[in-house]
Design an enzyme around this catalytic site. Structure first.
Site, mmCIF file in Angstrom:
data_model
loop_
_atom_site.group_PDB
_atom_site.id
_atom_site.type_symbol
_atom_site.label_atom_id
_atom_site.label_comp_id
_atom_site.label_asym_id
_atom_site.label_seq_id
_atom_site.Cartn_x
_atom_site.Cartn_y
_atom_site.Cartn_z
ATOM 1 N N GLY A 14 0.733 -1.206 0.104
ATOM 2 C CA GLY A 14 0.126 -0.068 0.025
ATOM 3 C C GLY A 14 0.926 1.190 0.004
ATOM 4 O O GLY A 14 0.461 2.209 0.597
ATOM 5 N N ASN A 16 1.461 3.051 -2.487
ATOM 6 C CA ASN A 16 0.707 4.164 -3.334
ATOM 7 C C ASN A 16 -0.592 4.517 -2.661
ATOM 8 O O ASN A 16 -0.768 5.677 -2.631
ATOM 9 C CB ASN A 16 0.318 3.486 -4.737
ATOM 10 C CG ASN A 16 1.492 3.307 -5.791
ATOM 11 O OD1 ASN A 16 1.397 4.405 -6.444
ATOM 12 N ND2 ASN A 16 2.049 2.273 -5.985
ATOM 13 N N ARG A 67 -15.648 -15.401 -9.085
ATOM 14 C CA ARG A 67 -15.278 -14.109 -9.407
ATOM 15 C C ARG A 67 -16.419 -13.095 -9.368
ATOM 16 O O ARG A 67 -16.324 -11.984 -8.744
ATOM 17 C CB ARG A 67 -14.668 -13.688 -10.870
ATOM 18 C CG ARG A 67 -13.110 -14.023 -10.923
ATOM 19 C CD ARG A 67 -12.569 -13.692 -12.118
ATOM 20 N NE ARG A 67 -11.500 -14.243 -12.205
ATOM 21 C CZ ARG A 67 -10.062 -13.882 -11.873
ATOM 22 N NH1 ARG A 67 -10.045 -12.853 -10.892
ATOM 23 N NH2 ARG A 67 -9.067 -14.730 -12.003
ATOM 24 N N ARG A 93 -6.177 -8.542 -8.193
ATOM 25 C CA ARG A 93 -7.157 -9.702 -8.700
ATOM 26 C C ARG A 93 -7.647 -9.056 -10.036
ATOM 27 O O ARG A 93 -7.675 -7.792 -10.541
ATOM 28 C CB ARG A 93 -8.329 -9.537 -7.892
ATOM 29 C CG ARG A 93 -8.083 -10.234 -6.300
ATOM 30 C CD ARG A 93 -7.584 -11.487 -6.371
ATOM 31 N NE ARG A 93 -8.504 -12.434 -6.966
ATOM 32 C CZ ARG A 93 -8.071 -13.541 -7.121
ATOM 33 N NH1 ARG A 93 -6.777 -14.243 -6.841
ATOM 34 N NH2 ARG A 93 -9.147 -14.675 -7.659
ATOM 35 N N LEU A 95 -10.532 -7.917 -12.694
ATOM 36 C CA LEU A 95 -11.771 -7.686 -12.650
ATOM 37 C C LEU A 95 -12.418 -8.211 -13.756
ATOM 38 O O LEU A 95 -12.043 -7.774 -14.862
ATOM 39 C CB LEU A 95 -12.262 -6.212 -12.074
ATOM 40 C CG LEU A 95 -11.245 -5.794 -10.807
ATOM 41 C CD1 LEU A 95 -11.345 -4.393 -10.416
ATOM 42 C CD2 LEU A 95 -12.212 -6.318 -9.626
ATOM 43 N N ASN A 109 -6.570 2.807 -12.193
ATOM 44 C CA ASN A 109 -5.492 1.782 -11.994
ATOM 45 C C ASN A 109 -3.993 2.390 -12.126
ATOM 46 O O ASN A 109 -4.016 3.477 -13.089
ATOM 47 C CB ASN A 109 -5.682 0.641 -12.733
ATOM 48 C CG ASN A 109 -4.818 -0.536 -12.588
ATOM 49 O OD1 ASN A 109 -4.435 -1.061 -11.519
ATOM 50 N ND2 ASN A 109 -4.088 -0.973 -13.647
ATOM 51 N N HIS A 111 -0.215 1.116 -13.239
ATOM 52 C CA HIS A 111 0.426 -0.027 -13.747
ATOM 53 C C HIS A 111 1.644 0.195 -13.574
ATOM 54 O O HIS A 111 2.074 1.411 -14.094
ATOM 55 C CB HIS A 111 -0.198 -0.345 -15.065
ATOM 56 C CG HIS A 111 0.602 -1.634 -15.547
ATOM 57 N ND1 HIS A 111 0.421 -3.047 -15.303
ATOM 58 C CD2 HIS A 111 1.431 -1.703 -16.801
ATOM 59 C CE1 HIS A 111 1.044 -3.578 -15.817
ATOM 60 N NE2 HIS A 111 1.611 -3.088 -16.894
ATOM 61 N N GLU A 176 5.592 6.436 -9.252
ATOM 62 C CA GLU A 176 4.280 6.124 -9.172
ATOM 63 C C GLU A 176 3.734 6.974 -7.969
ATOM 64 O O GLU A 176 2.588 7.402 -8.014
ATOM 65 C CB GLU A 176 4.239 4.504 -8.585
ATOM 66 C CG GLU A 176 4.566 3.365 -9.678
ATOM 67 C CD GLU A 176 4.324 2.245 -9.100
ATOM 68 O OE1 GLU A 176 3.046 1.931 -8.770
ATOM 69 O OE2 GLU A 176 5.111 1.257 -9.487
HETATM 70 C C1 GAR Z 1 3.046 -0.969 -7.678
HETATM 71 O O1 GAR Z 1 4.302 -1.061 -8.099
HETATM 72 C C2 GAR Z 1 1.802 -1.128 -8.558
HETATM 73 O O2 GAR Z 1 2.219 -0.241 -9.807
HETATM 74 C C3 GAR Z 1 1.703 -2.618 -8.855
HETATM 75 O O3 GAR Z 1 1.895 -3.071 -7.814
HETATM 76 C C4 GAR Z 1 2.669 -2.384 -6.772
HETATM 77 C C5 GAR Z 1 2.046 -2.090 -5.525
HETATM 78 O O4 GAR Z 1 2.838 -1.536 -4.485
HETATM 79 N N1 GAR Z 1 0.640 -3.040 -9.531
HETATM 80 C C6 GAR Z 1 0.627 -3.953 -10.275
HETATM 81 O O5 GAR Z 1 1.362 -4.698 -10.903
HETATM 82 C C7 GAR Z 1 -0.985 -4.206 -10.899
HETATM 83 N N2 GAR Z 1 -0.830 -5.262 -12.095
HETATM 84 P P1 GAR Z 1 2.063 -0.706 -3.458
HETATM 85 O O6 GAR Z 1 1.281 -1.860 -2.659
HETATM 86 O O7 GAR Z 1 3.248 -0.405 -2.612
HETATM 87 O O8 GAR Z 1 1.479 0.239 -3.812
#
Ligand code: GAR
Length: 221
Positions: A14, A16, A67, A93, A95, A109, A111, A176
């Protein structure tokens, strides 16, 4: 004025989510962090939410037969909390189109690649294998196809000669944390005009985050 009621869906650390919380608390993002939902009870992001007095719930996908049943439970939790916008932040997950269409244009989202390059998993390893000079992240509106949808904000980092997956991932994570609050702020302020699969943003909108090390490796004529 209170911001748009926003939920963040997580599966793990978490970081982000933390960046979004910090930006909202600092008044840099016109959203209200109203709810955090994790599909895993051990996600550290749940603790981050509680520390900031944000409601935190677990909807464990393993407790559902399909799902669709999982997503119906998720949807109910979001609607009960009066949620207007949903941010996926490391929510691992996939969706279904039913959920995605129900939240169309209100679902964001992040990525870890410069889409449309490297949708899917293991983006950093794939960027290294491909010999990419740049890599980064994308915040986009979610459409039913995986890691597809109108792009809001992108963050760019250099790929360095001695990079390994961990060092590159850490550099991407830095951008990010800058990109997601910018993108959510644009959507929450109603500054994004959505026209099918493209968005129009104000001319002065900040939609590109450059990692400081980018300049060290760039030829600037
Ligand atoms: C982040 O790097 C995000 O971009 C990625 O997971 C990480 C989560 O980090 N997301 C994906 O790969 C989605 N397919 P966080 O829990 O520290 O925010």
């Amino acid at each position: 004025m209170a911001g748009r009621r926003t939920a963040v869906l997580i599966s793990g650390s978490g970081s982000n989510l933390q960046a979004l919380i910090d930006a909202c608390e600092a008044g840099r993002c016109a959203a209200e962090m109203a709810l955090v939902v994790s599909n895993r009870a051990d996600a550290f992001g749940l603790e981050r939410a509680r520390r900031h007095g944000i409601a935190a719930e677990v909807v464990d996908h393993r407790g559902f037969a399909s799902r669709e049943a999982f997503e119906a439970a998720l949807d109910a939790v979001l609607r009960q909390a009066g949620i207007e916008l949903v941010c996926l932040a490391g929510f691992m997950r996939v969706l279904t189109s039913g959920f995605v269409e129900a939240w169309r244009d209100r679902l964001l989202n992040i990525h870890p690649s410069l889409l449309p390059a490297f949708p899917g998993l293991d983006t950093h390893a794939r960027a290294l294998r491909a010999g990419s000079r740049v890599h980064g992240c994308t915040v986009h509106l979610v459409r039913p196809t995986l890691d597809d949808g109108p792009i809001l904000v992108q963050g760019v980092v250099p790929v360095l000669a001695d990079d390994a997956v961990a060092s590159l991932a850490a550099r991407v994570l830095e951008v990010e944390h800058r990109c997601y609050p910018l993108a959510l702020d644009l959507v929450a302020r109603g500054a994004v005009r959505i026209d099918g699969d493209r968005v129009t943003l104000p001319r002065d909108a900040r939609t590109l985050v450059l990692h400081p090390e980018l300049a060290d490796h760039a030829f600037q004529p």
